[in-house]
Design a protein around this motif. Structure first.
Motif, PDB file in Angstrom:
ATOM      1  N   SER A  92       0.808  -1.210   0.000  1.00  0.00           N
ATOM      2  CA  SER A  92       0.000   0.000   0.000  1.00  0.00           C
ATOM      3  C   SER A  92       0.850   1.273   0.000  1.00  0.00           C
ATOM      4  O   SER A  92       1.181   1.819   1.055  1.00  0.00           O
ATOM      5  CB  SER A  92      -0.924  -0.004   1.222  1.00  0.00           C
ATOM      6  N   PRO A  93       1.201   1.771  -1.201  1.00  0.00           N
ATOM      7  CA  PRO A  93       2.053   2.961  -1.271  1.00  0.00           C
ATOM      8  C   PRO A  93       1.423   4.189  -0.599  1.00  0.00           C
ATOM      9  O   PRO A  93       2.119   4.951   0.062  1.00  0.00           O
ATOM     10  CB  PRO A  93       2.217   3.202  -2.775  1.00  0.00           C
ATOM     11  N   LYS A  94       0.096   4.332  -0.705  1.00  0.00           N
ATOM     12  CA  LYS A  94      -0.529   5.529  -0.110  1.00  0.00           C
ATOM     13  C   LYS A  94      -0.454   5.504   1.412  1.00  0.00           C
ATOM     14  O   LYS A  94      -0.144   6.507   2.054  1.00  0.00           O
ATOM     15  CB  LYS A  94      -2.004   5.612  -0.533  1.00  0.00           C
ATOM     16  N   LEU A  95      -0.758   4.349   1.972  1.00  0.00           N
ATOM     17  CA  LEU A  95      -0.693   4.253   3.435  1.00  0.00           C
ATOM     18  C   LEU A  95       0.756   4.319   3.909  1.00  0.00           C
ATOM     19  O   LEU A  95       1.046   4.859   4.979  1.00  0.00           O
ATOM     20  CB  LEU A  95      -1.377   2.971   3.918  1.00  0.00           C
ATOM     21  N   GLN A  97       3.056   6.113   2.527  1.00  0.00           N
ATOM     22  CA  GLN A  97       3.405   7.540   2.501  1.00  0.00           C
ATOM     23  C   GLN A  97       2.842   8.249   3.739  1.00  0.00           C
ATOM     24  O   GLN A  97       3.525   9.042   4.381  1.00  0.00           O
ATOM     25  CB  GLN A  97       2.812   8.163   1.233  1.00  0.00           C
ATOM     26  N   TRP A  98       1.603   7.920   4.085  1.00  0.00           N
ATOM     27  CA  TRP A  98       0.977   8.550   5.257  1.00  0.00           C
ATOM     28  C   TRP A  98       1.755   8.195   6.524  1.00  0.00           C
ATOM     29  O   TRP A  98       1.979   9.036   7.394  1.00  0.00           O
ATOM     30  CB  TRP A  98      -0.481   8.100   5.381  1.00  0.00           C
ATOM     31  N   LYS A 102       8.927   3.896   3.218  1.00  0.00           N
ATOM     32  CA  LYS A 102       8.968   3.641   1.779  1.00  0.00           C
ATOM     33  C   LYS A 102       8.118   2.420   1.427  1.00  0.00           C
ATOM     34  O   LYS A 102       7.340   2.435   0.474  1.00  0.00           O
ATOM     35  CB  LYS A 102      10.427   3.409   1.366  1.00  0.00           C
ATOM     36  N   THR A 103       8.261   1.375   2.202  1.00  0.00           N
ATOM     37  CA  THR A 103       7.567   0.136   1.853  1.00  0.00           C
ATOM     38  C   THR A 103       6.754  -0.385   3.032  1.00  0.00           C
ATOM     39  O   THR A 103       7.313  -0.697   4.087  1.00  0.00           O
ATOM     40  CB  THR A 103       8.591  -0.953   1.441  1.00  0.00           C
ATOM     41  N   LEU A 342      -8.467   5.363   7.313  1.00  0.00           N
ATOM     42  CA  LEU A 342      -7.585   5.428   6.139  1.00  0.00           C
ATOM     43  C   LEU A 342      -7.420   4.048   5.495  1.00  0.00           C
ATOM     44  O   LEU A 342      -7.423   3.915   4.270  1.00  0.00           O
ATOM     45  CB  LEU A 342      -6.221   5.999   6.542  1.00  0.00           C
ATOM     46  N   GLN A 346      -8.886   2.846   1.654  1.00  0.00           N
ATOM     47  CA  GLN A 346      -8.080   2.272   0.568  1.00  0.00           C
ATOM     48  C   GLN A 346      -8.737   1.022  -0.004  1.00  0.00           C
ATOM     49  O   GLN A 346      -8.154   0.338  -0.855  1.00  0.00           O
ATOM     50  CB  GLN A 346      -6.672   1.925   1.072  1.00  0.00           C
ATOM     51  N   ARG A 362       3.222   4.949  12.055  1.00  0.00           N
ATOM     52  CA  ARG A 362       3.403   6.404  11.914  1.00  0.00           C
ATOM     53  C   ARG A 362       4.060   7.005  13.161  1.00  0.00           C
ATOM     54  O   ARG A 362       4.984   7.815  13.070  1.00  0.00           O
ATOM     55  CB  ARG A 362       2.039   7.046  11.671  1.00  0.00           C
ATOM     56  N   TYR A 406     -11.279  11.812   9.043  1.00  0.00           N
ATOM     57  CA  TYR A 406     -11.372  11.344   7.647  1.00  0.00           C
ATOM     58  C   TYR A 406     -12.790  10.820   7.377  1.00  0.00           C
ATOM     59  O   TYR A 406     -12.980   9.657   7.057  1.00  0.00           O
ATOM     60  CB  TYR A 406     -10.333  10.238   7.395  1.00  0.00           C
TER      61      TYR A 406
END
Ligand code: F0G
Length: 433
Positions: A92-95, A97-98, A102-103, A342, A346, A362, A406
């Motif tokens: 999940s690239p979006k999560l 990023q949040w 990176k991975t 979030l 997705q 996070r 959200y």
């Protein structure tokens, strides 16, 4: 015999078919101890890779694919399998990023037959109940264990008995336990008290207890990380991040990693990060005091699955932190529910407790513990549909002091194209309450 029961404190050993949960000598928790020297000579990554995609039982299960590491001697006729496991590992690239890495992969244990990781433990526990010739099995539960026990007991032809607290039980879970036909008992006590009670009842009435104090449950749950690592083509991630309640998964994951490493199936041990809710954080409190003391507490959190103040596997969790150079973090209910929203948004979805994994990543990145370049596997422990009330209350912003950061508002419209087009243009009414 390739396996025995062994006390984690004093190393006293018991036969694998003893009906026992803690050491008779010192009261310590028990491990199912496998003969790793023999396994080292016989088991390779190929053993498990060759079974991928098979329809043959029991190897079609994402637990029993690793039979040699779970319960090598058990006869096929005793195994109760739905089959479980084989859950997806989402990139999940979006999560990512949040969360600031990176991975990030999310392993979705909500994709098990009854919608939580408990099925991986329950196949181990129910199988052992049949090996032992037990007729009745019982557990105390915040919900998921009971749903899973009820299904596996019915499927395996045993009688199930489940103890719930009488409030704050997610309806999806309660409805499952009732539907699968277990005897369901609501008790005016919290999870911790109910667990004490079920252990007493188990001893006095000869009922086999299938909470995560039962080491065969933990053997099954080891397969979560084994499968994740196999899905990564045996390349270990830097971190595995998971919610911590009764700390069964924490214990099982560390044992799996320890054994995989000893058997030469992985070249290094990833670090575990155990994430607790702020209102149910006895392991976190002990961790910040370097495990010098441990105090049970009264637990409160909207993530009802992990509303646990006196986790039975505490000693194994301390060992888990040692074995994996692990860390323990806490997150607020606000952080949990926002992270869940979030993940849901997705298209992946999970129940509140699972939000701990993403919220925890996070927080640990912000705290400089997880590096942005590191590879992280987060565990989603339960399905979105387990607790619809939590989801709907969040999006309606009906959570008291907590805020829906959200939200996806529910719209009300007259049955006309015009009213709908107003909504689609962002001018329609959104229902917030
Ligand atoms: N996530 C979910 C969805 C759970 O149901 C649980 C535990 C956990 C995380 C915590 O896992 O206990 O291994 O640390 N639920 C138990 C139950 C207690 O009764 O269903 P743990």
């Amino acid at each position: 015999m390739l396996s025995i029961l062994q006390c984690m404190n004093c190393n006293r050993q018991y036969p694998i078919d003893a009906v026992i949960y803690t050491c008779e000598e010192c009261g310590g928790l028990l491990d199912v101890q496998h003969d790793l020297d023999t396994l080292r000579k016989t088991v390779t990554r190929d053993t498990f890779d060759q079974r991928l995609g098979t329809y043959e039982a029991p190897y079609n299960s994402g637990v029993w694919r690793y039979k040699e590491l779970i319960y090598p001697d058990v006869k096929q006729e005793y195994i109760v399998s739905r089959p479980e496991g084989n859950t997806n590992l989402y990139h999940s690239p979006k999560l990512a990023q949040w969360a600031g890495v990176k991975t990030l992969y999310l392993k979705h244990e909500g994709e098990n037959p009854t919608g939580s990781f408990k099925d991986r433990g329950m196949t181990g526990g129910l199988t052992q109940a049949r090996v032992l010739g037990m007729k009745r099995v019982a557990c105390a539960s915040t919900g998921n264990t009971s749903a899973s026990l009820a299904a596996y007991a019915a499927f395996g032809g045993l009688e199930g008995i489940v103890f719930f607290q009488n409030k704050q039980i997610a309806l999806g879970k309660l409805s499952q336990a009732i539907a699968y036909g277990s005897t369901c008992i609501q008790i005016a006590a919290d999870f911790d008290k109910n667990l004490e009670l079920v252990r007493q009842v188990g001893i006095e009435l000869g009922i086999y207890v299938l909470n995560s104090i039962n080491p065969f449950r933990l053997e099954g749950q080891k397969s979560i990380v084994i499968e994740a690592i196999q899905q990564l083509r045996w390349k270990v991630p830097d971190w595995i991040v998971l919610p911590g309640g009764n700390l069964g998964n924490t214990s099982a994951f560390s044992k799996a990693l320890y054994e995989l490493h000893k058997l030469g199936l992985i070249d290094r041990i990833p670090r575990l990060a155990i994430i607790q809710a702020e209102g149910a954080n006895p392991l976190y409190r002990s961790f910040v005091k370097e495990f010098e003391s441990y105090e049970p507490m009264h637990a409160e959190t909207l993530a009802t699955a992990i509303k646990i103040g006196n986790p039975v596997n505490y000693p194994k969790a301390v060992r888990a932190v040692m074995w994996t150079d692990g860390v323990v973090e806490q997150v607020s209910d606000q952080e949990i529910l926002d992270a869940k929203a979030l993940i849901d948004g997705q298209g992946i979805g999970c129940e509140p407790a699972s939000g701990c994994s993403l919220a925890g990543v996070r927080k640990l990145v912000n705290g400089g513990i997880i590096k942005p370049t590191e590879t992280v596997v987060g565990i989603l422990t339960g399905h979105l549909l387990k607790d619809p009330d939590a989801t709907i209350s969040y999006h309606r912003d009906e959570l008291g002091t907590l805020k829906a950061n959200y939200p996806n508002h529910l719209h009300q419209a007259e049955p006309s194209v015009e009213a709908i087009s107003q909504i689609l243009m962002g001018k329609g009414e959104a229902q917030t309450a």
